[in-house]
Design a protein around this motif. Structure first.
Motif, PDB file in Angstrom:
ATOM      1  N   UNK A 201      49.134   5.855  70.330  1.00  0.00           N
ATOM      2  CA  UNK A 201      47.739   6.281  70.224  1.00  0.00           C
ATOM      3  C   UNK A 201      47.656   7.795  70.100  1.00  0.00           C
ATOM      4  N   UNK A 202      48.499   8.500  70.854  1.00  0.00           N
ATOM      5  CA  UNK A 202      48.546   9.963  70.726  1.00  0.00           C
ATOM      6  C   UNK A 202      48.988  10.361  69.319  1.00  0.00           C
ATOM      7  N   UNK A 203      49.920   9.628  68.769  1.00  0.00           N
ATOM      8  CA  UNK A 203      50.383   9.915  67.408  1.00  0.00           C
ATOM      9  C   UNK A 203      49.236   9.698  66.411  1.00  0.00           C
ATOM     10  N   UNK A 204      48.401   8.706  66.682  1.00  0.00           N
ATOM     11  CA  UNK A 204      47.260   8.404  65.806  1.00  0.00           C
ATOM     12  C   UNK A 204      46.256   9.542  65.790  1.00  0.00           C
ATOM     13  N   UNK A 205      45.828   9.985  66.963  1.00  0.00           N
ATOM     14  CA  UNK A 205      44.780  11.015  67.015  1.00  0.00           C
ATOM     15  C   UNK A 205      45.306  12.373  66.559  1.00  0.00           C
ATOM     16  N   UNK A 206      46.583  12.669  66.844  1.00  0.00           N
ATOM     17  CA  UNK A 206      47.125  13.951  66.418  1.00  0.00           C
ATOM     18  C   UNK A 206      47.309  14.000  64.902  1.00  0.00           C
ATOM     19  N   UNK A 207      47.678  12.873  64.298  1.00  0.00           N
ATOM     20  CA  UNK A 207      47.786  12.857  62.841  1.00  0.00           C
ATOM     21  C   UNK A 207      46.419  13.040  62.186  1.00  0.00           C
ATOM     22  N   UNK A 208      45.414  12.337  62.682  1.00  0.00           N
ATOM     23  CA  UNK A 208      44.075  12.471  62.100  1.00  0.00           C
ATOM     24  C   UNK A 208      43.573  13.901  62.210  1.00  0.00           C
ATOM     25  N   UNK A 209      43.837  14.529  63.358  1.00  0.00           N
ATOM     26  CA  UNK A 209      43.430  15.922  63.534  1.00  0.00           C
ATOM     27  C   UNK A 209      44.187  16.839  62.571  1.00  0.00           C
ATOM     28  N   UNK A 210      45.487  16.560  62.404  1.00  0.00           N
ATOM     29  CA  UNK A 210      46.281  17.366  61.478  1.00  0.00           C
ATOM     30  C   UNK A 210      45.802  17.185  60.037  1.00  0.00           C
ATOM     31  N   UNK A 211      45.549  15.943  59.633  1.00  0.00           N
ATOM     32  CA  UNK A 211      45.116  15.674  58.262  1.00  0.00           C
ATOM     33  C   UNK A 211      43.767  16.325  57.967  1.00  0.00           C
ATOM     34  N   UNK A 212      42.874  16.301  58.938  1.00  0.00           N
ATOM     35  CA  UNK A 212      41.563  16.929  58.736  1.00  0.00           C
ATOM     36  C   UNK A 212      41.702  18.443  58.559  1.00  0.00           C
ATOM     37  N   UNK A 213      42.686  19.033  59.242  1.00  0.00           N
ATOM     38  CA  UNK A 213      42.855  20.490  59.185  1.00  0.00           C
ATOM     39  C   UNK A 213      43.660  20.936  57.971  1.00  0.00           C
ATOM     40  N   UNK A 214      44.739  20.220  57.657  1.00  0.00           N
ATOM     41  CA  UNK A 214      45.669  20.686  56.626  1.00  0.00           C
ATOM     42  C   UNK A 214      45.599  19.894  55.323  1.00  0.00           C
TER      43      UNK A 214
END
Length: 408
Positions: A201-214
């Protein structure tokens, strides 16, 4: 006089013998006790040296990458088996509840220019869940369905999502290896949370945050596991018919799944954690598609939803939060391809059949290589006439009881 001298001599000899005996008996125990003392000291020194070495090595690794909360969790779980004979539960819910609000972990390896070079155009971003140990699976993805470049006129990019390994001593110099792999391929994203099943779940939210930023300019995203076979050409063909400015979430959707209350199950969830009788609709984690617009909405909604230990269900909760219903597609086989009773002669490992699918889960690395080479050979194993016009629909048995939750 002679009698007295003889008596004195005997007395003297007697006293000498007694003194010698006393000295002998007094010296004997000291000889027995004294030698073991240096031995004990030597043994204690030998056992202490490796212990301090391992402790110092672990402390260096922890300072580099791990957070204090997860170090404490790892230490507690390691002590439990030795102190108690009771079978440990599949998940430490108390520890999870104590740390569930901590969701901001450091990005140790980043790819900030992934979606900017060689151009700003990014049609499809492939994000693959992986672990540090699975280099062979990452290499298999890179050389087959996860290739970067222009495919059928669409720019495809790739990243792998990783956390820190749980058993750091099993992989020597893993940090250096990850840095080298990232430098060579430029597709590694590594965060400092432990890479465990319930931390997906942590991997899920961190990826979404990364994709939105980069990768805010990306049109579509495919997110899946490293043990899936993906027919990228079919994905691109399907996505080219979709509107990138609208919402899209497609996959193998599970509806009406109930939380599993059996403590023996890997997916056991107590009522204190989730009191409702049914999960929201969610996609099997083997692989799913979403648009860039949906990615941004999910990234924002995940910050408003409490973390849940099963990542597939958690993403379904986030979809419910934004009032978006996921769409079922028959080309996604995230639970593998069982041989149906309606077609017993059908070969489930037939390249002609895989041509018309999009995602198939639970394949070995060698099987992915073989299927890719067969489908992309100069002489395809099946002609255009032999190709299946419509994917085979696997009929699910109608069960009277509610469907239990199953995740990848």
């Amino acid at each position: 006089m002679r009698v007295r001298l003889k008596g004195d001599v005997f007395c003297t000899l007697f006293l000498v013998i007694v003194l010698c005996t006393l000295l002998y008996t007094s010296l004997r125990p000291t000889q027995k006790i004294s030698p073991p003392k240096p031995k004990k000291s030597v043994i204690s020194l030998q056992t202490k040296k490796p212990k301090t070495f391992l402790e110092s090595e672990d402390s260096v690794n922890e300072v580099k990458v791990l957070s204090d909360a997860y170090n404490a969790q790892e230490a507690i779980e390691e002590v439990k088996p030795s102190t108690s004979m009771v079978t440990a539960p599949p998940f430490d819910f108390q520890q999870y509840l104590r740390n569930k609000d901590y969701r901001n972990f450091t990005l140790l390896i980043n790819q900030p220019n992934k979606c900017n070079k060689p151009s700003n155009e990014s049609f499809l971003l492939i994000a693959v869940k992986s672990i540090v140990e699975d280099f062979d699976r990452r290499e298999s993805v890179r050389k087959t369905w996860g290739r970067e470049g222009v495919i059928n006129g669409a720019r495809v990019r790739r990243v792998f999502l990783l956390g820190t390994p749980r058993n750091k001593t099993a992989i020597s110099m893993w940090e250096s290896l990850m840095q080298q792999e990232s430098h060579y391929y430029k597709d590694i994203l590594l965060w400092d949370f432990l890479d465990t099943f319930f931390n997906l779940t942590l991997k899920e939210i961190h990826f979404l945050s990364w994709a939105e930023k980069y990768c805010s300019n990306v049109k579509f995203i495919f997110k899946g596991d490293a043990d899936v076979f993906v027919n990228v050409e079919n994905l691109i063909h399907f996505l080219q018919t979709q509107d990138p400015s609208g919402d899209l979430f497609v996959g193998d959707i599970i509806n009406n799944a109930k939380p599993i209350r059996s403590k023996k199950s890997k997916y056991f969830i107590p009522e204190t954690m989730y009191g409702l009788g049914m999960y929201p609709a969610y996609a099997g984690g083997g692989g799913f598609l979403m648009s860039g617009v949906t990615m941004k909405k999910l990234s924002d909604s995940c910050n408003e939803v409490e973390l849940f230990p099963i990542d597939d269900v958690f993403l379904g909760m986030c979809l419910q939060r934004i009032n978006l219903t996921p769409v079922l597609h028959s080309g996604f086989k995230t639970f593998g391809i069982p041989k149906p009773s309606a077609a017993p002669n059908l070969q489930t490992f037939d390249p002609c059949f895989y041509r018309d699918l999009m995602v198939v889960h639970s394949l070995k690395a060698a099987e992915i290589w073989l299927m890719w080479n067969l489908l992309h050979s100069q002489q395809p194993p099946c002609s255009q006439r032999q190709r299946i016009k419509k994917p085979f629909h696997w009929k699910r048995k109608k069960a009277k009881l509610p469907v239990k939750a199953v995740t990848s």
